[in-house]
Design an enzyme around this catalytic site. Structure first.
Site, short mmCIF file in Angstrom:
data_model
loop_
_atom_site.label_atom_id
_atom_site.label_comp_id
_atom_site.label_asym_id
_atom_site.label_seq_id
_atom_site.Cartn_x
_atom_site.Cartn_y
_atom_site.Cartn_z
CG HIS A 23 -0.32 0.01 2.52
ND1 HIS A 23 0.10 1.19 3.10
CD2 HIS A 23 -0.42 -0.99 3.39
CE1 HIS A 23 0.55 0.85 4.30
NE2 HIS A 23 0.34 -0.37 4.45
CG HIS A 26 4.09 -1.25 2.46
ND1 HIS A 26 2.82 -2.06 2.00
CD2 HIS A 26 4.32 -1.80 3.76
CE1 HIS A 26 2.44 -2.67 3.02
NE2 HIS A 26 3.25 -2.64 4.14
CB CYS A 131 -0.20 -6.54 19.49
SG CYS A 131 -1.12 -6.34 17.79
CB CYS A 134 2.73 -5.27 17.31
SG CYS A 134 1.61 -3.88 17.08
CB CYS A 148 -2.48 -3.52 19.97
SG CYS A 148 -1.29 -2.92 18.85
CG HIS A 151 -2.70 -3.70 15.34
ND1 HIS A 151 -1.47 -3.48 15.63
CD2 HIS A 151 -2.56 -3.31 14.04
CE1 HIS A 151 -0.30 -3.46 14.61
NE2 HIS A 151 -1.36 -3.45 13.66
CE LYS A 300 -0.31 4.64 10.69
NZ LYS A 300 -0.23 3.87 11.66
CE LYS A 303 -2.67 -5.50 7.13
NZ LYS A 303 -2.43 -7.19 7.02
ZN LIG Z 1 -0.61 -4.08 17.65
#
Ligand SMILES: [Zn+2]
Length: 535
Positions: A23, A26, A131, A134, A148, A151, A300, A303
């Site tokens: 995406h 990256h 997580c 992560c 998290c 996330h 942001k 993903k």
């Molecule tokens: Zn995370």
């Protein structure tokens, strides 16, 4: 003007999770790396640009099982999507490392052994919030509402098991000392202060192996454990240049000149990684540069949070009249991301702003300069560069001075990874070249045969400005620069050195000889008339 003697330049992007889809986040890091790599190749540096995929992830293993294939089959299917993506988007990486490769495994084992021999690895039990996205344990205090911080939509898991640990807590003083003595080590400055504050608050040892996971590199002398995340993933920066397999090559390229990363993985690159290297007695990378986040109308680009835009979609949407990204659309995507937001800071992007800037900077300023210059030459002299008068008058002298000044500032900005600053310098020249043509009114000079010498001078100067600009824009706009080199019939930016020239040669005034032929080719950046960009 000279950027100095050619030297080794080794730069990296993070390795990307193999099961992610490429995406724009990256792409942003990778484009910045590509611009730097092309710039250093142009300087004649022995450039090595590395990217790759992180394949020993818990997520990968799970995903493969979901799809009913072996993990190996899964990563072998996924990794090429990254390689193909970068190839199709003009990313000129010299190598692509996959953490499932044997050369990587050999180096990881070597590093773990050295750190263990140094006494910085010990055995323990770890239990804590973890997580999966992560791939890391969190401290309770880092969780946000029990979740998290990166996330929030995922359940946090509780994991307890026997692990090997790395004694990070022992490295605070040495890391602090290094960062203070080498202000260039963590960039930009804001990020350096953040890292120093983290070190001040105390560093905790971290787990470097997993008992419950089978997909990974087995721990040396303890096959019940696999090496977990950091000693596997970060070590790609060493193994790709021969650590553990080719000592001579490793000594040539290491330490890296710059690790380009997003600011979300700063702690691992500016604290964990240098501590691991210090323990192993290896030199530290010269710079870890953490760029900011791009926000898309406030959301942001990632993903897990908010918007995910594919780099192909962006390039396609900047391509007039087609759903396939053209060379101009791909160039525009690179240019706009790096011009629009100062590298290192967060930035907001709107479709409208990108289209406006495309039309203003690329279609009007630069594209128009190129087409008018070459068309005027074609029309007035049948494409032949005329002989300029031997005497240099004040306006030409001013052009020389501006080229020298902007070029010097361009190199300085590139050294600082200040891409928008470097482009500002280039566009100073674009603006002046357009202004020079306007003021000189070659179309009027042409009507008066007694002004032929003046006309020749204007044509020569305009062509020469365009030639120099071809090289300056080339790291950012490789497609347009290549096309321009073709139309100007000068060495392609990518093969300057193969053709026996240095960067100084091609950036020095006077490269075009009288009598040199040029040609008119396709428009570099067709105008975008429609509000093409949609979410
Ligand atoms: Zn995370």
């Amino acid at each position: 003007v000279s950027p100095g003697t050619p030297s080794k330049y080794y730069l990296t992007t993070p390795i990307y999770y193999v099961n992610d889809r490429p995406h724009i986040g990256h792409y942003y890091t990778t484009v910045a790396a590509d611009v730097l790599a092309r710039y250093h190749r142009l300087r004649g540096d022995d450039t090595f640009f590395l990217t790759g995929t992180d394949e020993h992830s818990l997520n990968v293993d799970r995903k493969a099982r979901e799809e009913g294939v072996t993990t190996r089959e899964f990563v072998d299917k996924m990794a090429p999507q990254w390689q193909e993506t970068w190839a199709k988007l003009d990313i000129s990486n010299d190598d692509f490392i996959r953490t499932t490769e044997e050369r990587h495994k050999a180096g990881v084992l070597e590093l773990v052994r050295r750190v263990r021999d140094a006494g910085d690895i010990f055995e323990g039990t770890y239990e804590g919030p973890y997580c999966v996205s992560c791939e890391r344990f969190y401290l309770e205090k880092d969780l946000v509402d029990g979740r998290c911080p990166l996330h929030p939509s995922r359940e946090i898991e509780r994991v307890e098991e026997r692990n090997f640990f790395f004694r990070l807590s022992a490295f605070g003083p040495r890391l602090r000392e290094h960062i203070k003595a080498h202000p260039e080590f963590v960039q930009p400055e804001e990020r350096r202060n953040e890292v120093l504050a983290t070190i001040e608050s105390g560093l905790e040892d971290f787990s470097i192996s997993r008992e419950s996971v089978k997909w990974g590199i087995p721990f040396p002398d303890d096959p019940t454990q696999v090496i977990y995340v950091w000693f596997d993933a970060l070590t790609n920066y060493l193994t790709a240049v021969g650590y553990g397999t080719d000592e001579e090559r490793f000594r040539h390229y290491w330490p890296a000149n710059v690790h380009l990363i997003g600011k979300d993985i700063l702690r691992f690159h500016a604290i964990y990684w240098p501590a691991m290297l210090l323990s192993a007695g290896l030199p530290l990378p010269k710079t870890v540069f953490a760029h900011g986040f791009l926000y898309f109308k406030g959301r942001k680009l990632s993903k897990s949070e908010g918007v995910m835009l594919s780099p192909f979609d962006l390039a396609a949407q900047l391509t007039p009249g087609s759903d396939e990204p053209s060379a101009s659309g791909r160039d525009a995507a690179r240019y706009l991301l790096l011009r629009h937001v100062p590298f290192g800071r967060d930035g907001d992007i709107t479709y409208e702003a990108l289209v406006d800037r495309y039309n203003a900077d690329l279609a009007n300023d630069f594209g128009n300069l190129a087409s008018r210059t070459l068309k005027i030459l074609k029309q007035y002299t049948d494409g032949v560069v005329p002989q300029p008068p031997a005497e240099v008058e004040a306006r030409t002298e001013a052009l020389h001075a501006l080229v020298a000044e902007a070029t010097t500032a361009f190199h300085a900005a590139m050294d600082d990874l200040d891409f928008s600053g470097a482009l500002e310098q280039v566009w100073r020249l674009v603006g002046r070249a357009n202004g020079y043509i306007e003021e000189s009114r070659p179309w009027d000079l042409r009507k008066d045969p007694s002004r032929e010498i003046a006309l020749n001078l204007v044509l020569y100067n305009a062509a020469e400005m365009l030639r120099i600009l071809t090289y300056l824009v080339s790291p950012f706009l490789p497609g347009a620069a290549d096309e321009l080199a073709k139309q100007l019939r000068v060495p392609r930016p990518m093969s300057v050195h193969k053709d026996g020239y240095t960067l100084d040669d091609v950036l020095s005034w006077g490269g075009l000889a009288a009598g040199h032929m040029t040609e008119v080719g396709p428009v570099l950046f067709p105008r975008l008339d429609k509000p093409v960009l949609t979410a």
